[in-house]
Enzyme design. Structure first.
Site, PDB file in Angstrom:
ATOM      1  CG  ASP A 196       1.801   8.448   5.498  1.00 50.78           C
ATOM      2  OD1 ASP A 196       2.478   8.944   4.587  1.00 50.78           O
ATOM      3  OD2 ASP A 196       0.596   8.167   5.381  1.00 50.78           O
ATOM      4  CE  LYS A 235      -1.500   2.129   3.477  1.00 48.22           C
ATOM      5  NZ  LYS A 235      -0.598   2.958   2.652  1.00 48.22           N
ATOM      6  N   GLY A 236      -2.363   7.120   4.624  1.00 47.59           N
ATOM      7  CA  GLY A 236      -3.345   8.105   4.187  1.00 47.59           C
ATOM      8  C   GLY A 236      -2.771   9.461   3.862  1.00 47.59           C
ATOM      9  N   GLY A 237      -1.426   9.555   3.894  1.00 49.82           N
ATOM     10  CA  GLY A 237      -0.807  10.817   3.494  1.00 49.82           C
ATOM     11  C   GLY A 237      -1.207  11.214   2.080  1.00 49.82           C
ATOM     12  N   GLY A 238      -1.517  10.222   1.273  1.00 48.63           N
ATOM     13  CA  GLY A 238      -1.960  10.476  -0.100  1.00 48.63           C
ATOM     14  C   GLY A 238      -3.474  10.429  -0.242  1.00 48.63           C
ATOM     15  CD  GLU A 270      -3.397   3.865   0.908  1.00 48.29           C
ATOM     16  OE1 GLU A 270      -3.493   4.220   2.097  1.00 48.29           O
ATOM     17  OE2 GLU A 270      -2.603   4.379   0.110  1.00 48.29           O
TER      18      GLU A 270
HETATM   19  C1  5RP Z   1      -1.267   7.057   0.593  1.00 49.07           C
HETATM   20  C2  5RP Z   1      -0.445   6.330   1.579  1.00 49.07           C
HETATM   21  C3  5RP Z   1       1.007   6.159   1.276  1.00 49.07           C
HETATM   22  O1  5RP Z   1       1.309   4.803   1.340  1.00 49.07           O
HETATM   23  C4  5RP Z   1       1.812   6.912   2.282  1.00 49.07           C
HETATM   24  O2  5RP Z   1       1.387   8.263   2.291  1.00 49.07           O
HETATM   25  C5  5RP Z   1       3.309   6.847   1.965  1.00 49.07           C
HETATM   26  O3  5RP Z   1       3.565   7.576   0.803  1.00 49.07           O
HETATM   27  P1  5RP Z   1       5.004   7.638   0.158  1.00 49.07           P
HETATM   28  O4  5RP Z   1       5.324   6.266  -0.367  1.00 49.07           O
HETATM   29  O5  5RP Z   1       4.857   8.663  -0.948  1.00 49.07           O
HETATM   30  O6  5RP Z   1       5.992   8.079   1.207  1.00 49.07           O
HETATM   31  O7  5RP Z   1      -0.885   5.885   2.605  1.00 49.07           O
HETATM   32  O8  5RP Z   1      -2.575   7.274   1.076  1.00 49.07           O
END
Ligand code: 5RP
Length: 229
Positions: A88, A98-101, A107
């Site tokens: 992110d 990280k961790g947007g998902g 991870e």
């Molecule tokens: C998921 C993450 C992703 O790597 C992060 O959110 C980036 O996502 P994207 O590739 O869709 O921009 O840390 O937990």
């Protein structure tokens, strides 16, 4: 190029980067998110060159299986040669948010096991100082309010990510308004709060290599490079 095209470019560059390193018994660590999804698609094209993958989320595991890549439980393997994942935010030290998902804990685990961590990101993720993107913190559900109060004491504004349960059965607080000048200290301080599983700062285990998608092509950056792209 639009953002998706930049993500595709870095995903393709990651496959080109890891391809010469792969052997028939290699296990590849695979991250989560839209950039990682492009990586999975390109990785599947060379699935005959390696043994299989360990995924950092159920979603990525499912996508890998659908593409015919063997997916292993982490406890079934003793070695991951390389981990490829998005971010992110990244700073010039390749400290990441990280961790947007919501996959930050798995991870972090896969990144810890891997010999090399290759981060793939479009140029919008590059920052001088981490913290504009709200920092995800995975918490044990019963501790959520306690952890939130402690995060306020650290200067953040935690927001409960309603409706999201992680693959580990936990909840996420997104911490706004943190200006993270010292990512190493902040990562440790938040992880010390009782009830925190982990937070999305990857400073103690930063990326080793960043493939950054820009209008002028994919830049290859290693930690401690001078800032500015
Ligand atoms: C998921 C993450 C992703 O790597 C992060 O959110 C980036 O996502 P994207 O590739 O869709 O921009 O840390 O937990």
């Amino acid at each position: 190029m639009n953002q998706d095209q930049l993500k595709q470019a870095v995903a393709r560059a990651a496959v080109d980067y890891i391809k010469p390193k792969l052997e028939s018994n290699s296990i590849v660590g695979v991250g989560t998110g839209s950039t990682a999804n492009f990586f999975i698609d390109y990785l599947a094209e060379i699935k005959g060159l390696f043994d299989g993958a360990v995924a950092s989320s159920e979603a990525s595991a499912e996508r890998l299986r659908q593409k015919g890549v063997v997916v292993y439980d982490l406890n079934a393997v003793d070695h991951i040669c390389v981990y490829v994942d998005g971010a992110d935010e990244t700073n010039p030290q390749l400290h990441l948010i990280k961790g947007g998902g919501a996959a930050l804990t798995r991870e972090k685990i896969v990144a810890a096991v891997a010999d090399e961590f290759v981060c793939i990101a479009d140029g919008s993720k590059w920052v001088e100082t981490l913290g504009a993107f709200p920092l995800p913190v995975e918490v044990i559900p019963m501790s959520r309010s306690h952890v939130a109060r402690e995060l306020v004491k650290l200067g953040g504004d935690p927001v409960y990510r309603k409706g999201v349960i992680t693959d580990n059965g936990n909840e996420i607080l997104d911490v706004h308004n943190l200006h993270i000048a010292d990512a190493l200290s902040v990562e440790l301080a938040i992880n010390q709060i009782v009830g925190v599983v982990t937070n999305g700062l990857f400073a103690h285990r930063p990326a080793d290599l960043l493939l950054l998608g820009t209008e002028s092509g994919v830049k290859t950056l290693r930690a401690h490079v001078e800032s500015g792209i």
